[in-house]
Write a protein that holds these residues in place. Structure first.
Motif, PDB file in Angstrom:
ATOM      1  N   UNK A  91      36.154  45.260  33.938  1.00 50.21           N
ATOM      2  CA  UNK A  91      36.151  44.105  33.154  1.00 50.21           C
ATOM      3  C   UNK A  91      36.682  42.938  34.100  1.00 50.21           C
ATOM      4  N   UNK A  92      36.254  41.772  33.781  1.00 53.32           N
ATOM      5  CA  UNK A  92      36.390  40.572  34.353  1.00 53.32           C
ATOM      6  C   UNK A  92      37.235  39.613  33.433  1.00 53.32           C
ATOM      7  N   UNK A  93      37.969  38.882  33.685  1.00 56.01           N
ATOM      8  CA  UNK A  93      38.788  38.205  33.019  1.00 56.01           C
ATOM      9  C   UNK A  93      39.672  36.865  33.792  1.00 56.01           C
ATOM     10  N   UNK A  97      40.227  31.197  37.248  1.00 56.25           N
ATOM     11  CA  UNK A  97      39.540  32.112  38.205  1.00 56.25           C
ATOM     12  C   UNK A  97      39.006  33.502  37.481  1.00 56.25           C
ATOM     13  N   UNK A  98      38.178  34.199  38.303  1.00 49.80           N
ATOM     14  CA  UNK A  98      37.684  35.320  37.784  1.00 49.80           C
ATOM     15  C   UNK A  98      38.510  36.583  38.404  1.00 49.80           C
ATOM     16  N   UNK A 130      36.646  30.820  48.372  1.00 45.64           N
ATOM     17  CA  UNK A 130      37.240  31.024  47.082  1.00 45.64           C
ATOM     18  C   UNK A 130      36.337  31.785  46.075  1.00 45.64           C
ATOM     19  N   UNK A 131      35.495  32.549  46.270  1.00 43.58           N
ATOM     20  CA  UNK A 131      34.430  33.492  45.314  1.00 43.58           C
ATOM     21  C   UNK A 131      33.675  34.352  46.138  1.00 43.58           C
ATOM     22  N   UNK A 132      33.194  35.138  45.400  1.00 44.47           N
ATOM     23  CA  UNK A 132      32.154  36.254  46.098  1.00 44.47           C
ATOM     24  C   UNK A 132      32.013  37.392  45.227  1.00 44.47           C
ATOM     25  N   UNK A 182      33.723  37.453  41.432  1.00 41.27           N
ATOM     26  CA  UNK A 182      35.079  37.042  41.346  1.00 41.27           C
ATOM     27  C   UNK A 182      35.156  35.609  41.771  1.00 41.27           C
ATOM     28  N   UNK A 183      36.402  34.952  41.465  1.00 41.91           N
ATOM     29  CA  UNK A 183      36.831  33.621  41.995  1.00 41.91           C
ATOM     30  C   UNK A 183      38.403  33.709  42.157  1.00 41.91           C
ATOM     31  N   UNK A 184      38.695  32.509  42.899  1.00 38.28           N
ATOM     32  CA  UNK A 184      40.107  32.433  43.237  1.00 38.28           C
ATOM     33  C   UNK A 184      40.257  30.911  43.431  1.00 38.28           C
ATOM     34  N   UNK A 185      41.441  30.276  42.845  1.00 44.37           N
ATOM     35  CA  UNK A 185      41.549  28.981  42.844  1.00 44.37           C
ATOM     36  C   UNK A 185      42.388  28.675  44.212  1.00 44.37           C
TER      37      UNK A 185
END
Length: 186
Positions: A91-93, A97-98, A130-132, A182-185
Motif C-alpha cells: 500500500x502507499x499512503x 509525502x508518499x 526527495x522521490x524515487x 515514494x516521496x519524502x518532504x
C-alpha cells in the motif's frame, strides 16, 4: 465450483462457493451441521470426519488413491481470494509525502484469514533527492508475523477486488511486480 479450507484456529471447515449453491447442496450442508456466515460469505462447521468427507466431495479434493482423505492434515488450506504463501502485498499512503509498505503472506490460515509479515524495500531508482521508486525485499522481514482478515467492500465485491486492513492508514492489495513510487518532504 467451491473451495474448502481448514480453519485451524477454530478447528473448523470453511466452504466457499462461486455462486449460490443448489437447494440440494444447501440442504446437505445444513443436515451435516454447516451454517451460513453472511459476512464472510461462506459455510462453516466444526471439523469432523463426516463433514470433512462432505466438504472434500463438494470441492472435488481427492488423494492419490482417488478417494477422499480423512486426516485434516492432508487438506491444503485455500484462500477464497486466490492468495498464496509468498505473495507480496503493498500500500502507499500519506499526505505531504508518499509512504510505501510491503508485506509478504507467510501462511493461509483459512479461506479469509492470512498470516503476514512486514518486509523491507530497496530503492531501485532516485528521481530526485526527495522521490524515487522501490521494490520489496522479502529477504528482510520487519517485526513479527501478524494475522489479518481479507475483506471486500461493496465496490470490491462487485468488481472482484479485496483488501487487508492493517491500520487506519494501510490497506493492502496485491503487488503487481512493478516499482512503486515514494516521496519524502525532507
Amino acid at each position: 465450483m467451491c473451495t474448502m479450507a481448514i480453519n485451524n484456529q477454530y478447528n473448523g471447515i470453511e466452504i466457499t462457493f462461486e455462486g449460490k449453491p443448489t437447494e440440494a447442496t444447501r440442504t446437505a450442508l445444513k443436515q451435516a451441521g454447516f451454517r451460513w456466515h453472511g459476512q464472510k460469505r461462506l459455510w462453516y462447521a466444526k471439523n469432523t470426519a463426516e463433514r470433512l468427507v462432505l466438504a472434500q466431495k463438494l470441492s472435488g479434493q481427492k488423494n492419490d488413491a482417488g478417494t477422499a482423505p480423512t486426516p485434516a492434515a492432508t487438506v491444503k488450506i485455500v484462500s477464497k481470494y486466490g492468495l498464496k504463501e509468498g505473495d507480496i502485498l503493498y500500500d502507499t499512503w500519506g499526505y505531504e509525502q508518499t509512504n510505501v509498505e510491503f508485506y509478504q503472506v507467510k501462511k493461509i490460515l483459512s479461506a479469509c484469514k492470512v498470516e503476514l509479515v512486514k518486509i523491507a524495500y530497496t530503492v531501485d531508482e532516485y528521481d530526485s533527492s526527495m522521490s524515487g521508486t522501490c521494490v520489496p525485499d522479502p529477504d528482510h522481514p520487519i517485526g513479527e508475523p501478524i494475522q489479518k482478515m481479507v475483506t471486500q467492500n461493496g465496490y470490491e465485491k462487485r468488481y472482484g477486488g479485496w483488501h487487508i486492513k492493517i491500520d487506519e492508514c494501510v490497506s493492502l492489495t496485491a503487488w503487481d511486480g512493478h516499482s512503486v513510487g515514494w516521496s519524502s518532504w525532507y
